[in-house]
Enzyme design. Structure first.
Site, PDB file in Angstrom:
ATOM      1  CG  ASP A 144      -6.121  -3.047   3.378  1.00 54.79           C
ATOM      2  OD1 ASP A 144      -4.999  -2.667   3.831  1.00 54.79           O
ATOM      3  OD2 ASP A 144      -6.557  -2.255   2.410  1.00 54.79           O
TER       4      ASP A 144
ATOM      5  CG  ASP B  95      -5.052   2.243   0.941  1.00 54.99           C
ATOM      6  OD1 ASP B  95      -6.240   1.445   0.894  1.00 54.99           O
ATOM      7  OD2 ASP B  95      -3.981   2.150   1.379  1.00 54.99           O
TER       8      ASP B  95
ATOM      9  CB  SER C 104      -1.015  -0.021   1.189  1.00 54.22           C
ATOM     10  OG  SER C 104      -1.486   1.375   1.361  1.00 54.22           O
TER      11      SER C 104
ATOM     12  CG  MET D 146     -11.098   3.118   2.517  1.00 56.60           C
ATOM     13  SD  MET D 146      -9.694   3.118   3.387  1.00 56.60           S
ATOM     14  CE  MET D 146      -8.412   3.292   1.781  1.00 56.60           C
TER      15      MET D 146
ATOM     16  CG  MET E  24     -11.205  -3.104   5.289  1.00 54.22           C
ATOM     17  SD  MET E  24      -9.829  -2.646   4.526  1.00 54.22           S
ATOM     18  CE  MET E  24      -9.094  -1.911   5.573  1.00 54.22           C
TER      19      MET E  24
ATOM     20  CG  HIS F 283      -9.122  -0.016  -0.109  1.00 53.95           C
ATOM     21  ND1 HIS F 283      -8.714  -0.261   0.910  1.00 53.95           N
ATOM     22  CD2 HIS F 283     -10.669  -0.045   0.012  1.00 53.95           C
ATOM     23  CE1 HIS F 283      -9.531  -0.420   1.951  1.00 53.95           C
ATOM     24  NE2 HIS F 283     -10.663  -0.011   1.415  1.00 53.95           N
TER      25      HIS F 283
ATOM     26  CG  MET G 128      -8.217   6.828   2.921  1.00 56.40           C
ATOM     27  SD  MET G 128      -7.491   6.959   4.172  1.00 56.40           S
ATOM     28  CE  MET G 128      -6.597   5.379   4.265  1.00 56.40           C
TER      29      MET G 128
ATOM     30  CG  HIS H  84      -3.647  -1.586  -1.504  1.00 54.34           C
ATOM     31  ND1 HIS H  84      -4.816  -2.437  -1.862  1.00 54.34           N
ATOM     32  CD2 HIS H  84      -4.076  -0.760  -0.314  1.00 54.34           C
ATOM     33  CE1 HIS H  84      -6.021  -1.975  -0.997  1.00 54.34           C
ATOM     34  NE2 HIS H  84      -5.549  -1.343  -0.175  1.00 54.34           N
TER      35      HIS H  84
HETATM   36  C1  DX5 Z   1      -6.280   1.418   5.755  1.00 59.81           C
HETATM   37  C2  DX5 Z   1      -5.733   1.067   4.298  1.00 59.81           C
HETATM   38  C3  DX5 Z   1      -4.514   0.209   4.396  1.00 59.81           C
HETATM   39  C4  DX5 Z   1      -3.475   0.600   4.916  1.00 59.81           C
HETATM   40  C5  DX5 Z   1      -2.720  -0.735   5.273  1.00 59.81           C
HETATM   41  O1  DX5 Z   1      -7.315   2.150   5.907  1.00 59.81           O
HETATM   42  O2  DX5 Z   1      -6.657   0.470   3.441  1.00 59.81           O
HETATM   43  O3  DX5 Z   1      -4.490   0.010   2.840  1.00 59.81           O
HETATM   44  O4  DX5 Z   1      -2.566   1.113   3.976  1.00 59.81           O
HETATM   45  O5  DX5 Z   1      -1.571  -0.149   6.250  1.00 59.81           O
HETATM   46  P1  DX5 Z   1      -0.783  -0.944   7.263  1.00 59.81           P
HETATM   47  O6  DX5 Z   1      -0.428  -2.255   6.311  1.00 59.81           O
HETATM   48  O7  DX5 Z   1       0.261  -0.137   7.696  1.00 59.81           O
HETATM   49  O8  DX5 Z   1      -1.699  -1.612   8.146  1.00 59.81           O
HETATM   50 ZN    ZN Z   2      -6.470  -0.217   1.475  1.00 62.01          ZN
END
Ligand code: DX5
Ligand code: ZN
Length: 225
Positions: free
Chosen positions: A182, A36, A9, A75, A144, A73, A38, A34
């Protein structure tokens, strides 16, 4: 042939050098990138949008020129318009949280209609029930193992039970659906997650938090072997 996928990620990468970080982690053995997304609404954090995905797309290539999938991903809420924008920006897989879409089946269809792979994401307290109605449509299920919003959190053990349940549902439906996990994945717990039934592993801080990305990915593969 290795059936496991490791998906670093970039949330934990150096955002001032993202292209370089993507190339470095691919050289170190990453299978997917990956990504992310947000929105400070569905989750309490704000990251990157489709312009950054588009800028990174040319960097997501292996040494022999193969396309390395960008695993987006989402969110975010609402889902559909930004899902489209990420597909325009070169996403290979787009996953969203069913509780963030008013019409989950429609959101799935609109992603598939673009020829993109589609996934559903389940938070630690979200049941898998929606899969009763849409599992046949999916390419990916993402469990998750932390509450979404931040990297560097600890793995929530109840996710293992949910991974087992998701694996049973995938077997019952008979389709080739990836089962990704994840949050909080490290070299020392990845084997347990695989034993529960996962085949694809997101890891942010475990990889980008260390100076030698290849050493971490090699350790993860050794644990999976
Ligand atoms: C959290 C993200 C993850 C995050 C995981 O909301 O969806 O992808 O980057 O990070 P680690 O591996 O540090 O838990
Ligand atoms: Zn993620």
């Amino acid at each position: 042939m290795n059936r496991y996928r490791i998906a670093p990620s970039i949330l934990s990468a150096d955002f001032a050098r993202l292209g370089e970080e993507v190339r470095a982690v691919i050289d170190a053995g990453a299978d997917w990138i990956h990504f992310d997304v947000m929105d400070n609404h569905y989750v309490p954090n704000l990251t990157v949008g489709p312009m950054v995905c588009q800028a990174l797309r040319p960097h997501a290539r292996s040494a022999d020129g193969q396309r390395v999938p960008i695993d987006v991903h989402l969110m975010i809420q609402p889902v559909d318009a930004l899902a489209n924008a990420f597909m325009d920006a070169g996403a290979d897989l787009v996953s969203f949280h069913p509780d963030a879409s008013t019409h989950v089946h429609r959101s799935i269809q609109s992603i598939k209609a673009r020829g993109c792979q589609v996934g559903l994401v389940f938070n630690p307290a979200t049941p898998l029930d929606v899969l009763d109605w849409v599992i046949d449509e999916l390419d990916l299920i993402l469990i998750m193992s932390v509450n979404p919003g931040f990297g560097g959190q600890s793995f929530i053990d109840s996710a293992l039970r949910k991974v087992e349940q998701a694996r049973r549902r995938i077997e019952a439906c008979g389709k080739d659906i990836r089962l990704e996990v994840d949050g909080g994945i490290k070299a020392d717990n990845i084997r347990r997650v695989a034993d529960a039934g996962a085949d694809t592993f997101v890891a942010g801080s475990a990889i980008f938090g260390k100076p030698d990305y290849k050493a971490v990915i090699d350790q993860m593969r050794a644990a999976l072997a």
